[in-house]
Design an enzyme around this catalytic site. Structure first.
Site, mmCIF file in Angstrom:
data_model
loop_
_atom_site.group_PDB
_atom_site.id
_atom_site.type_symbol
_atom_site.label_atom_id
_atom_site.label_comp_id
_atom_site.label_asym_id
_atom_site.label_seq_id
_atom_site.Cartn_x
_atom_site.Cartn_y
_atom_site.Cartn_z
ATOM 1 N N GLU A 172 -5.374 -4.315 -14.990
ATOM 2 C CA GLU A 172 -4.053 -3.961 -14.702
ATOM 3 C C GLU A 172 -3.039 -4.196 -16.035
ATOM 4 O O GLU A 172 -2.041 -4.908 -15.789
ATOM 5 C CB GLU A 172 -3.449 -4.517 -13.372
ATOM 6 C CG GLU A 172 -4.503 -4.144 -12.145
ATOM 7 C CD GLU A 172 -3.710 -4.854 -11.017
ATOM 8 O OE1 GLU A 172 -2.575 -5.510 -10.944
ATOM 9 O OE2 GLU A 172 -4.436 -4.584 -9.708
ATOM 10 N N GLU A 387 -10.919 -3.195 -7.317
ATOM 11 C CA GLU A 387 -9.954 -4.030 -6.390
ATOM 12 C C GLU A 387 -9.621 -3.402 -5.199
ATOM 13 O O GLU A 387 -8.826 -2.298 -5.576
ATOM 14 C CB GLU A 387 -8.759 -4.730 -7.109
ATOM 15 C CG GLU A 387 -9.285 -6.128 -7.878
ATOM 16 C CD GLU A 387 -8.059 -6.665 -8.576
ATOM 17 O OE1 GLU A 387 -7.144 -6.849 -7.988
ATOM 18 O OE2 GLU A 387 -8.045 -7.155 -9.646
HETATM 19 C C1 FCB Z 1 -3.879 -7.478 -8.298
HETATM 20 C C2 FCB Z 1 -4.250 -8.445 -9.348
HETATM 21 C C3 FCB Z 1 -5.135 -9.530 -8.738
HETATM 22 C C4 FCB Z 1 -4.513 -9.761 -7.292
HETATM 23 C C5 FCB Z 1 -4.446 -8.884 -6.493
HETATM 24 C C6 FCB Z 1 -3.829 -9.064 -5.041
HETATM 25 O O1 FCB Z 1 -2.617 -6.863 -8.740
HETATM 26 O O2 FCB Z 1 -5.254 -7.809 -10.132
HETATM 27 O O3 FCB Z 1 -5.165 -10.519 -9.470
HETATM 28 O O4 FCB Z 1 -3.304 -10.760 -7.633
HETATM 29 O O5 FCB Z 1 -3.548 -7.841 -6.907
#
Ligand code: FCB
Length: 483
Positions: A172, A387
């Site tokens: 990210e 994620e």
């Molecule tokens: C993302 C991050 C991770 C966590 C999630 C909830 O942006 O990569 O580390 O904080 O959100």
């Protein structure tokens, strides 16, 4: 026979994800030096309740227990990140400095434990814990940070291959650049839009240089990049399409701008070797982009073997005409520094419907839409959900269990959205649930719980939540339960 629409492909990779600063603790052990998150979390007022990652989940000492939990859950893969300050603790902008074997040994031991448990490791090289010494010299606004990152990436790839075959360069970069250098709600907490755009470029450069360095060091490695792309849409349903580049006004202009800053400013250079002209034009009053040097775009243009998508929530936008208070969706003070550069006339209305404990709207359509967009724009590139997950205010019940039906519902809806994309042809190879454990949620500290395993921060006791048991069943059967 009718296709079972709840069934995932046989070789689908089921995993969970974490990040070093959020779980490891042991910040002064094994030769580690401070990162920007140590400095930031120890600065009063930056993190909720004054929380820090000093101890976190104490995973540095308890990793064997945590791997055993993953094995019990039947997970096939684990995505974790390497803390750069453990690997080259003396790094300066000019030189990487000596490699700290004790730091590498921790990750070697973790990888060995995973492999012994039949769990495939996937390694993120940068999940936000930049060595403080590099920030002191300018951080991501400084080009040399990207150069040192590439050297560090090759060191890690060489040390952990072949047991690890997937290396994710960055997690990210949107957050690193804009939250770190524009809004300042993440480390290093700077509020300087020009530096944030320089950081965007140097992060893109870091991906490109690191990809080349890893491929040179370990030709068999698979290189990935994880982006938190946004499904940007307006109240009338307009979502981004390239047609908005030609004629855009009102809400359509808002969609184009936010899409540019969040999606295209990363995708275009990495995947196609160019910066979006509209973003450069919109931000011309902030910077002249002279940090992009001749030849840089060729260096940045390193198509990853795998594109990782992190998706949590949709992004609803519209043009703000100033007649009523500007909305920020997540309840943030609209007058505070914004991560959205040159977007003073854009607002983020609250999307109706359910929200998680982060205040994030729940709408799995964005997951499908983004996977299909990546598939359409970059056919042939493998996709991975690196994620996805949700925070809810979980508690251990009197029966000793953690009942979290809202998280199960969230996961079920989002996995169904991944399946929709797969059925429409997108080559989605796997899914990493965020997160294995409750952990240090950045500026929210320990107040937000994303784990499918509950952590009692006083005792470090781990309790598998109902959602963890639910996920284990999905992994074992390879299909979503029918309602
Ligand atoms: C993302 C991050 C991770 C966590 C999630 C909830 O942006 O990569 O580390 O904080 O959100």
């Amino acid at each position: 026979m009718a296709q079972n629409t709840r069934q995932f492909p046989e070789d689908f990779l089921w995993g969970s994800a974490t990040a070093s600063y959020q779980i490891e603790g042991a910040v002064a052990e094994g030769g580690r030096t401070p990162s920007i998150w140590d400095t930031f979390s120890h600065t009063p007022g930056k993190v909720a309740n004054g929380d820090t990652g000093d101890v976190a989940d104490d995973h540095y000492h308890r990793f064997r227990e945590d791997v055993a939990i993953m094995r019990d859950l039947g997970l096939r893969s684990y995505r974790f990140s390497v803390a750069w300050p453990r690997i080259t603790p003396q790094v300066t902008p000019d030189a990487l400095g000596p490699v700290n074997d004790e730091g590498l040994d921790f990750y070697r031991a973790l990888v060995a434990e995973l492999v012994a448990a039949g769990i495939e490791p996937a390694v993120t090289l940068y999940h936000w814990d930049l060595p403080q010494a590099l920030e002191d010299a300018g951080g991501w606004a400084e080009r040399r940070t990207a150069e040192r990152f590439a050297e560090y990436a090759a060191v890690v790839a060489r040390a952990l291959s072949p047991q690890v075959d997937t290396f994710i360069t960055l997690n990210e970069p949107w957050c690193s650049a804009y939250l770190g250098y524009a809004s300042g709600v993440h480390a290093p907490g700077r509020q300087d839009p020009a530096s944030a755009l320089a950081a965007v470029h140097h992060l893109n450069l870091a991906h490109g240089l690191a990809t080349s360095a890893i491929r040179a060091a370990v030709p068999s490695a698979r290189v990935a990049l994880t982006l938190n792309l946004a499904w940007v849409h307006a109240p009338d349903g307009t979502a981004y399409s390239d047609e908005l580049l030609a004629s855009s006004e009102g809400d359509r202009d808002a969609v184009r701008r936010i899409d540019g800053l969040q999606n295209r400013v990363f995708l275009d250079p990495v995947m196609s070797g160019r910066y979006p002209a509209d973003v450069q034009h919109d931000t011309a009053g902030v910077t002249d982009w002279s940090f992009v040097r001749d030849g840089d775009l060729e260096l940045v243009h390193q198509v990853p073997d795998v594109l990782g998508l992190n998706y949590y929530s949709p992004t609803l936008v519209r043009r703000w005409d100033g007649s009523s208070p500007r909305q920020t969706a997540d309840g943030h003070d609209a007058s505070a520094a914004s991560p959205w550069i040159a977007c003073d006339d854009v607002e983020f209305p609250e999307q109706p419907g359910q929200h998680t404990d982060m205040g994030w709207a729940i709408d799995p359509r964005g997951m499908t839409e983004l996977l299909l967009r990546l598939h359409r724009d970059y056919p042939g590139v493998e996709l991975m959900v690196t994620e996805n997950g949700a925070a809810f205010p979980d508690q251990v019940s009197d029966d000793g269990a953690v009942h979290d039906p809202a998280r199960i519902d969230y996961l079920d809806q989002h996995l169904a959205a991944v399946l929709d994309a797969i059925h429409a042809g997108a080559p989605v190879r796997g899914y990493y649930l965020w997160s294995l454990l409750d952990n240090f949620e950045w500026s929210f500290g320990y107040s937000k719980r994303f784990g499918v395993v509950h952590v009692d921060y006083d005792t470090q006791a781990r309790t598998i939540k109902d959602s963890g048991r639910w996920y284990a069943k999905v992994v074992a059967s390879g299909e979503l339960p029918t309602a």
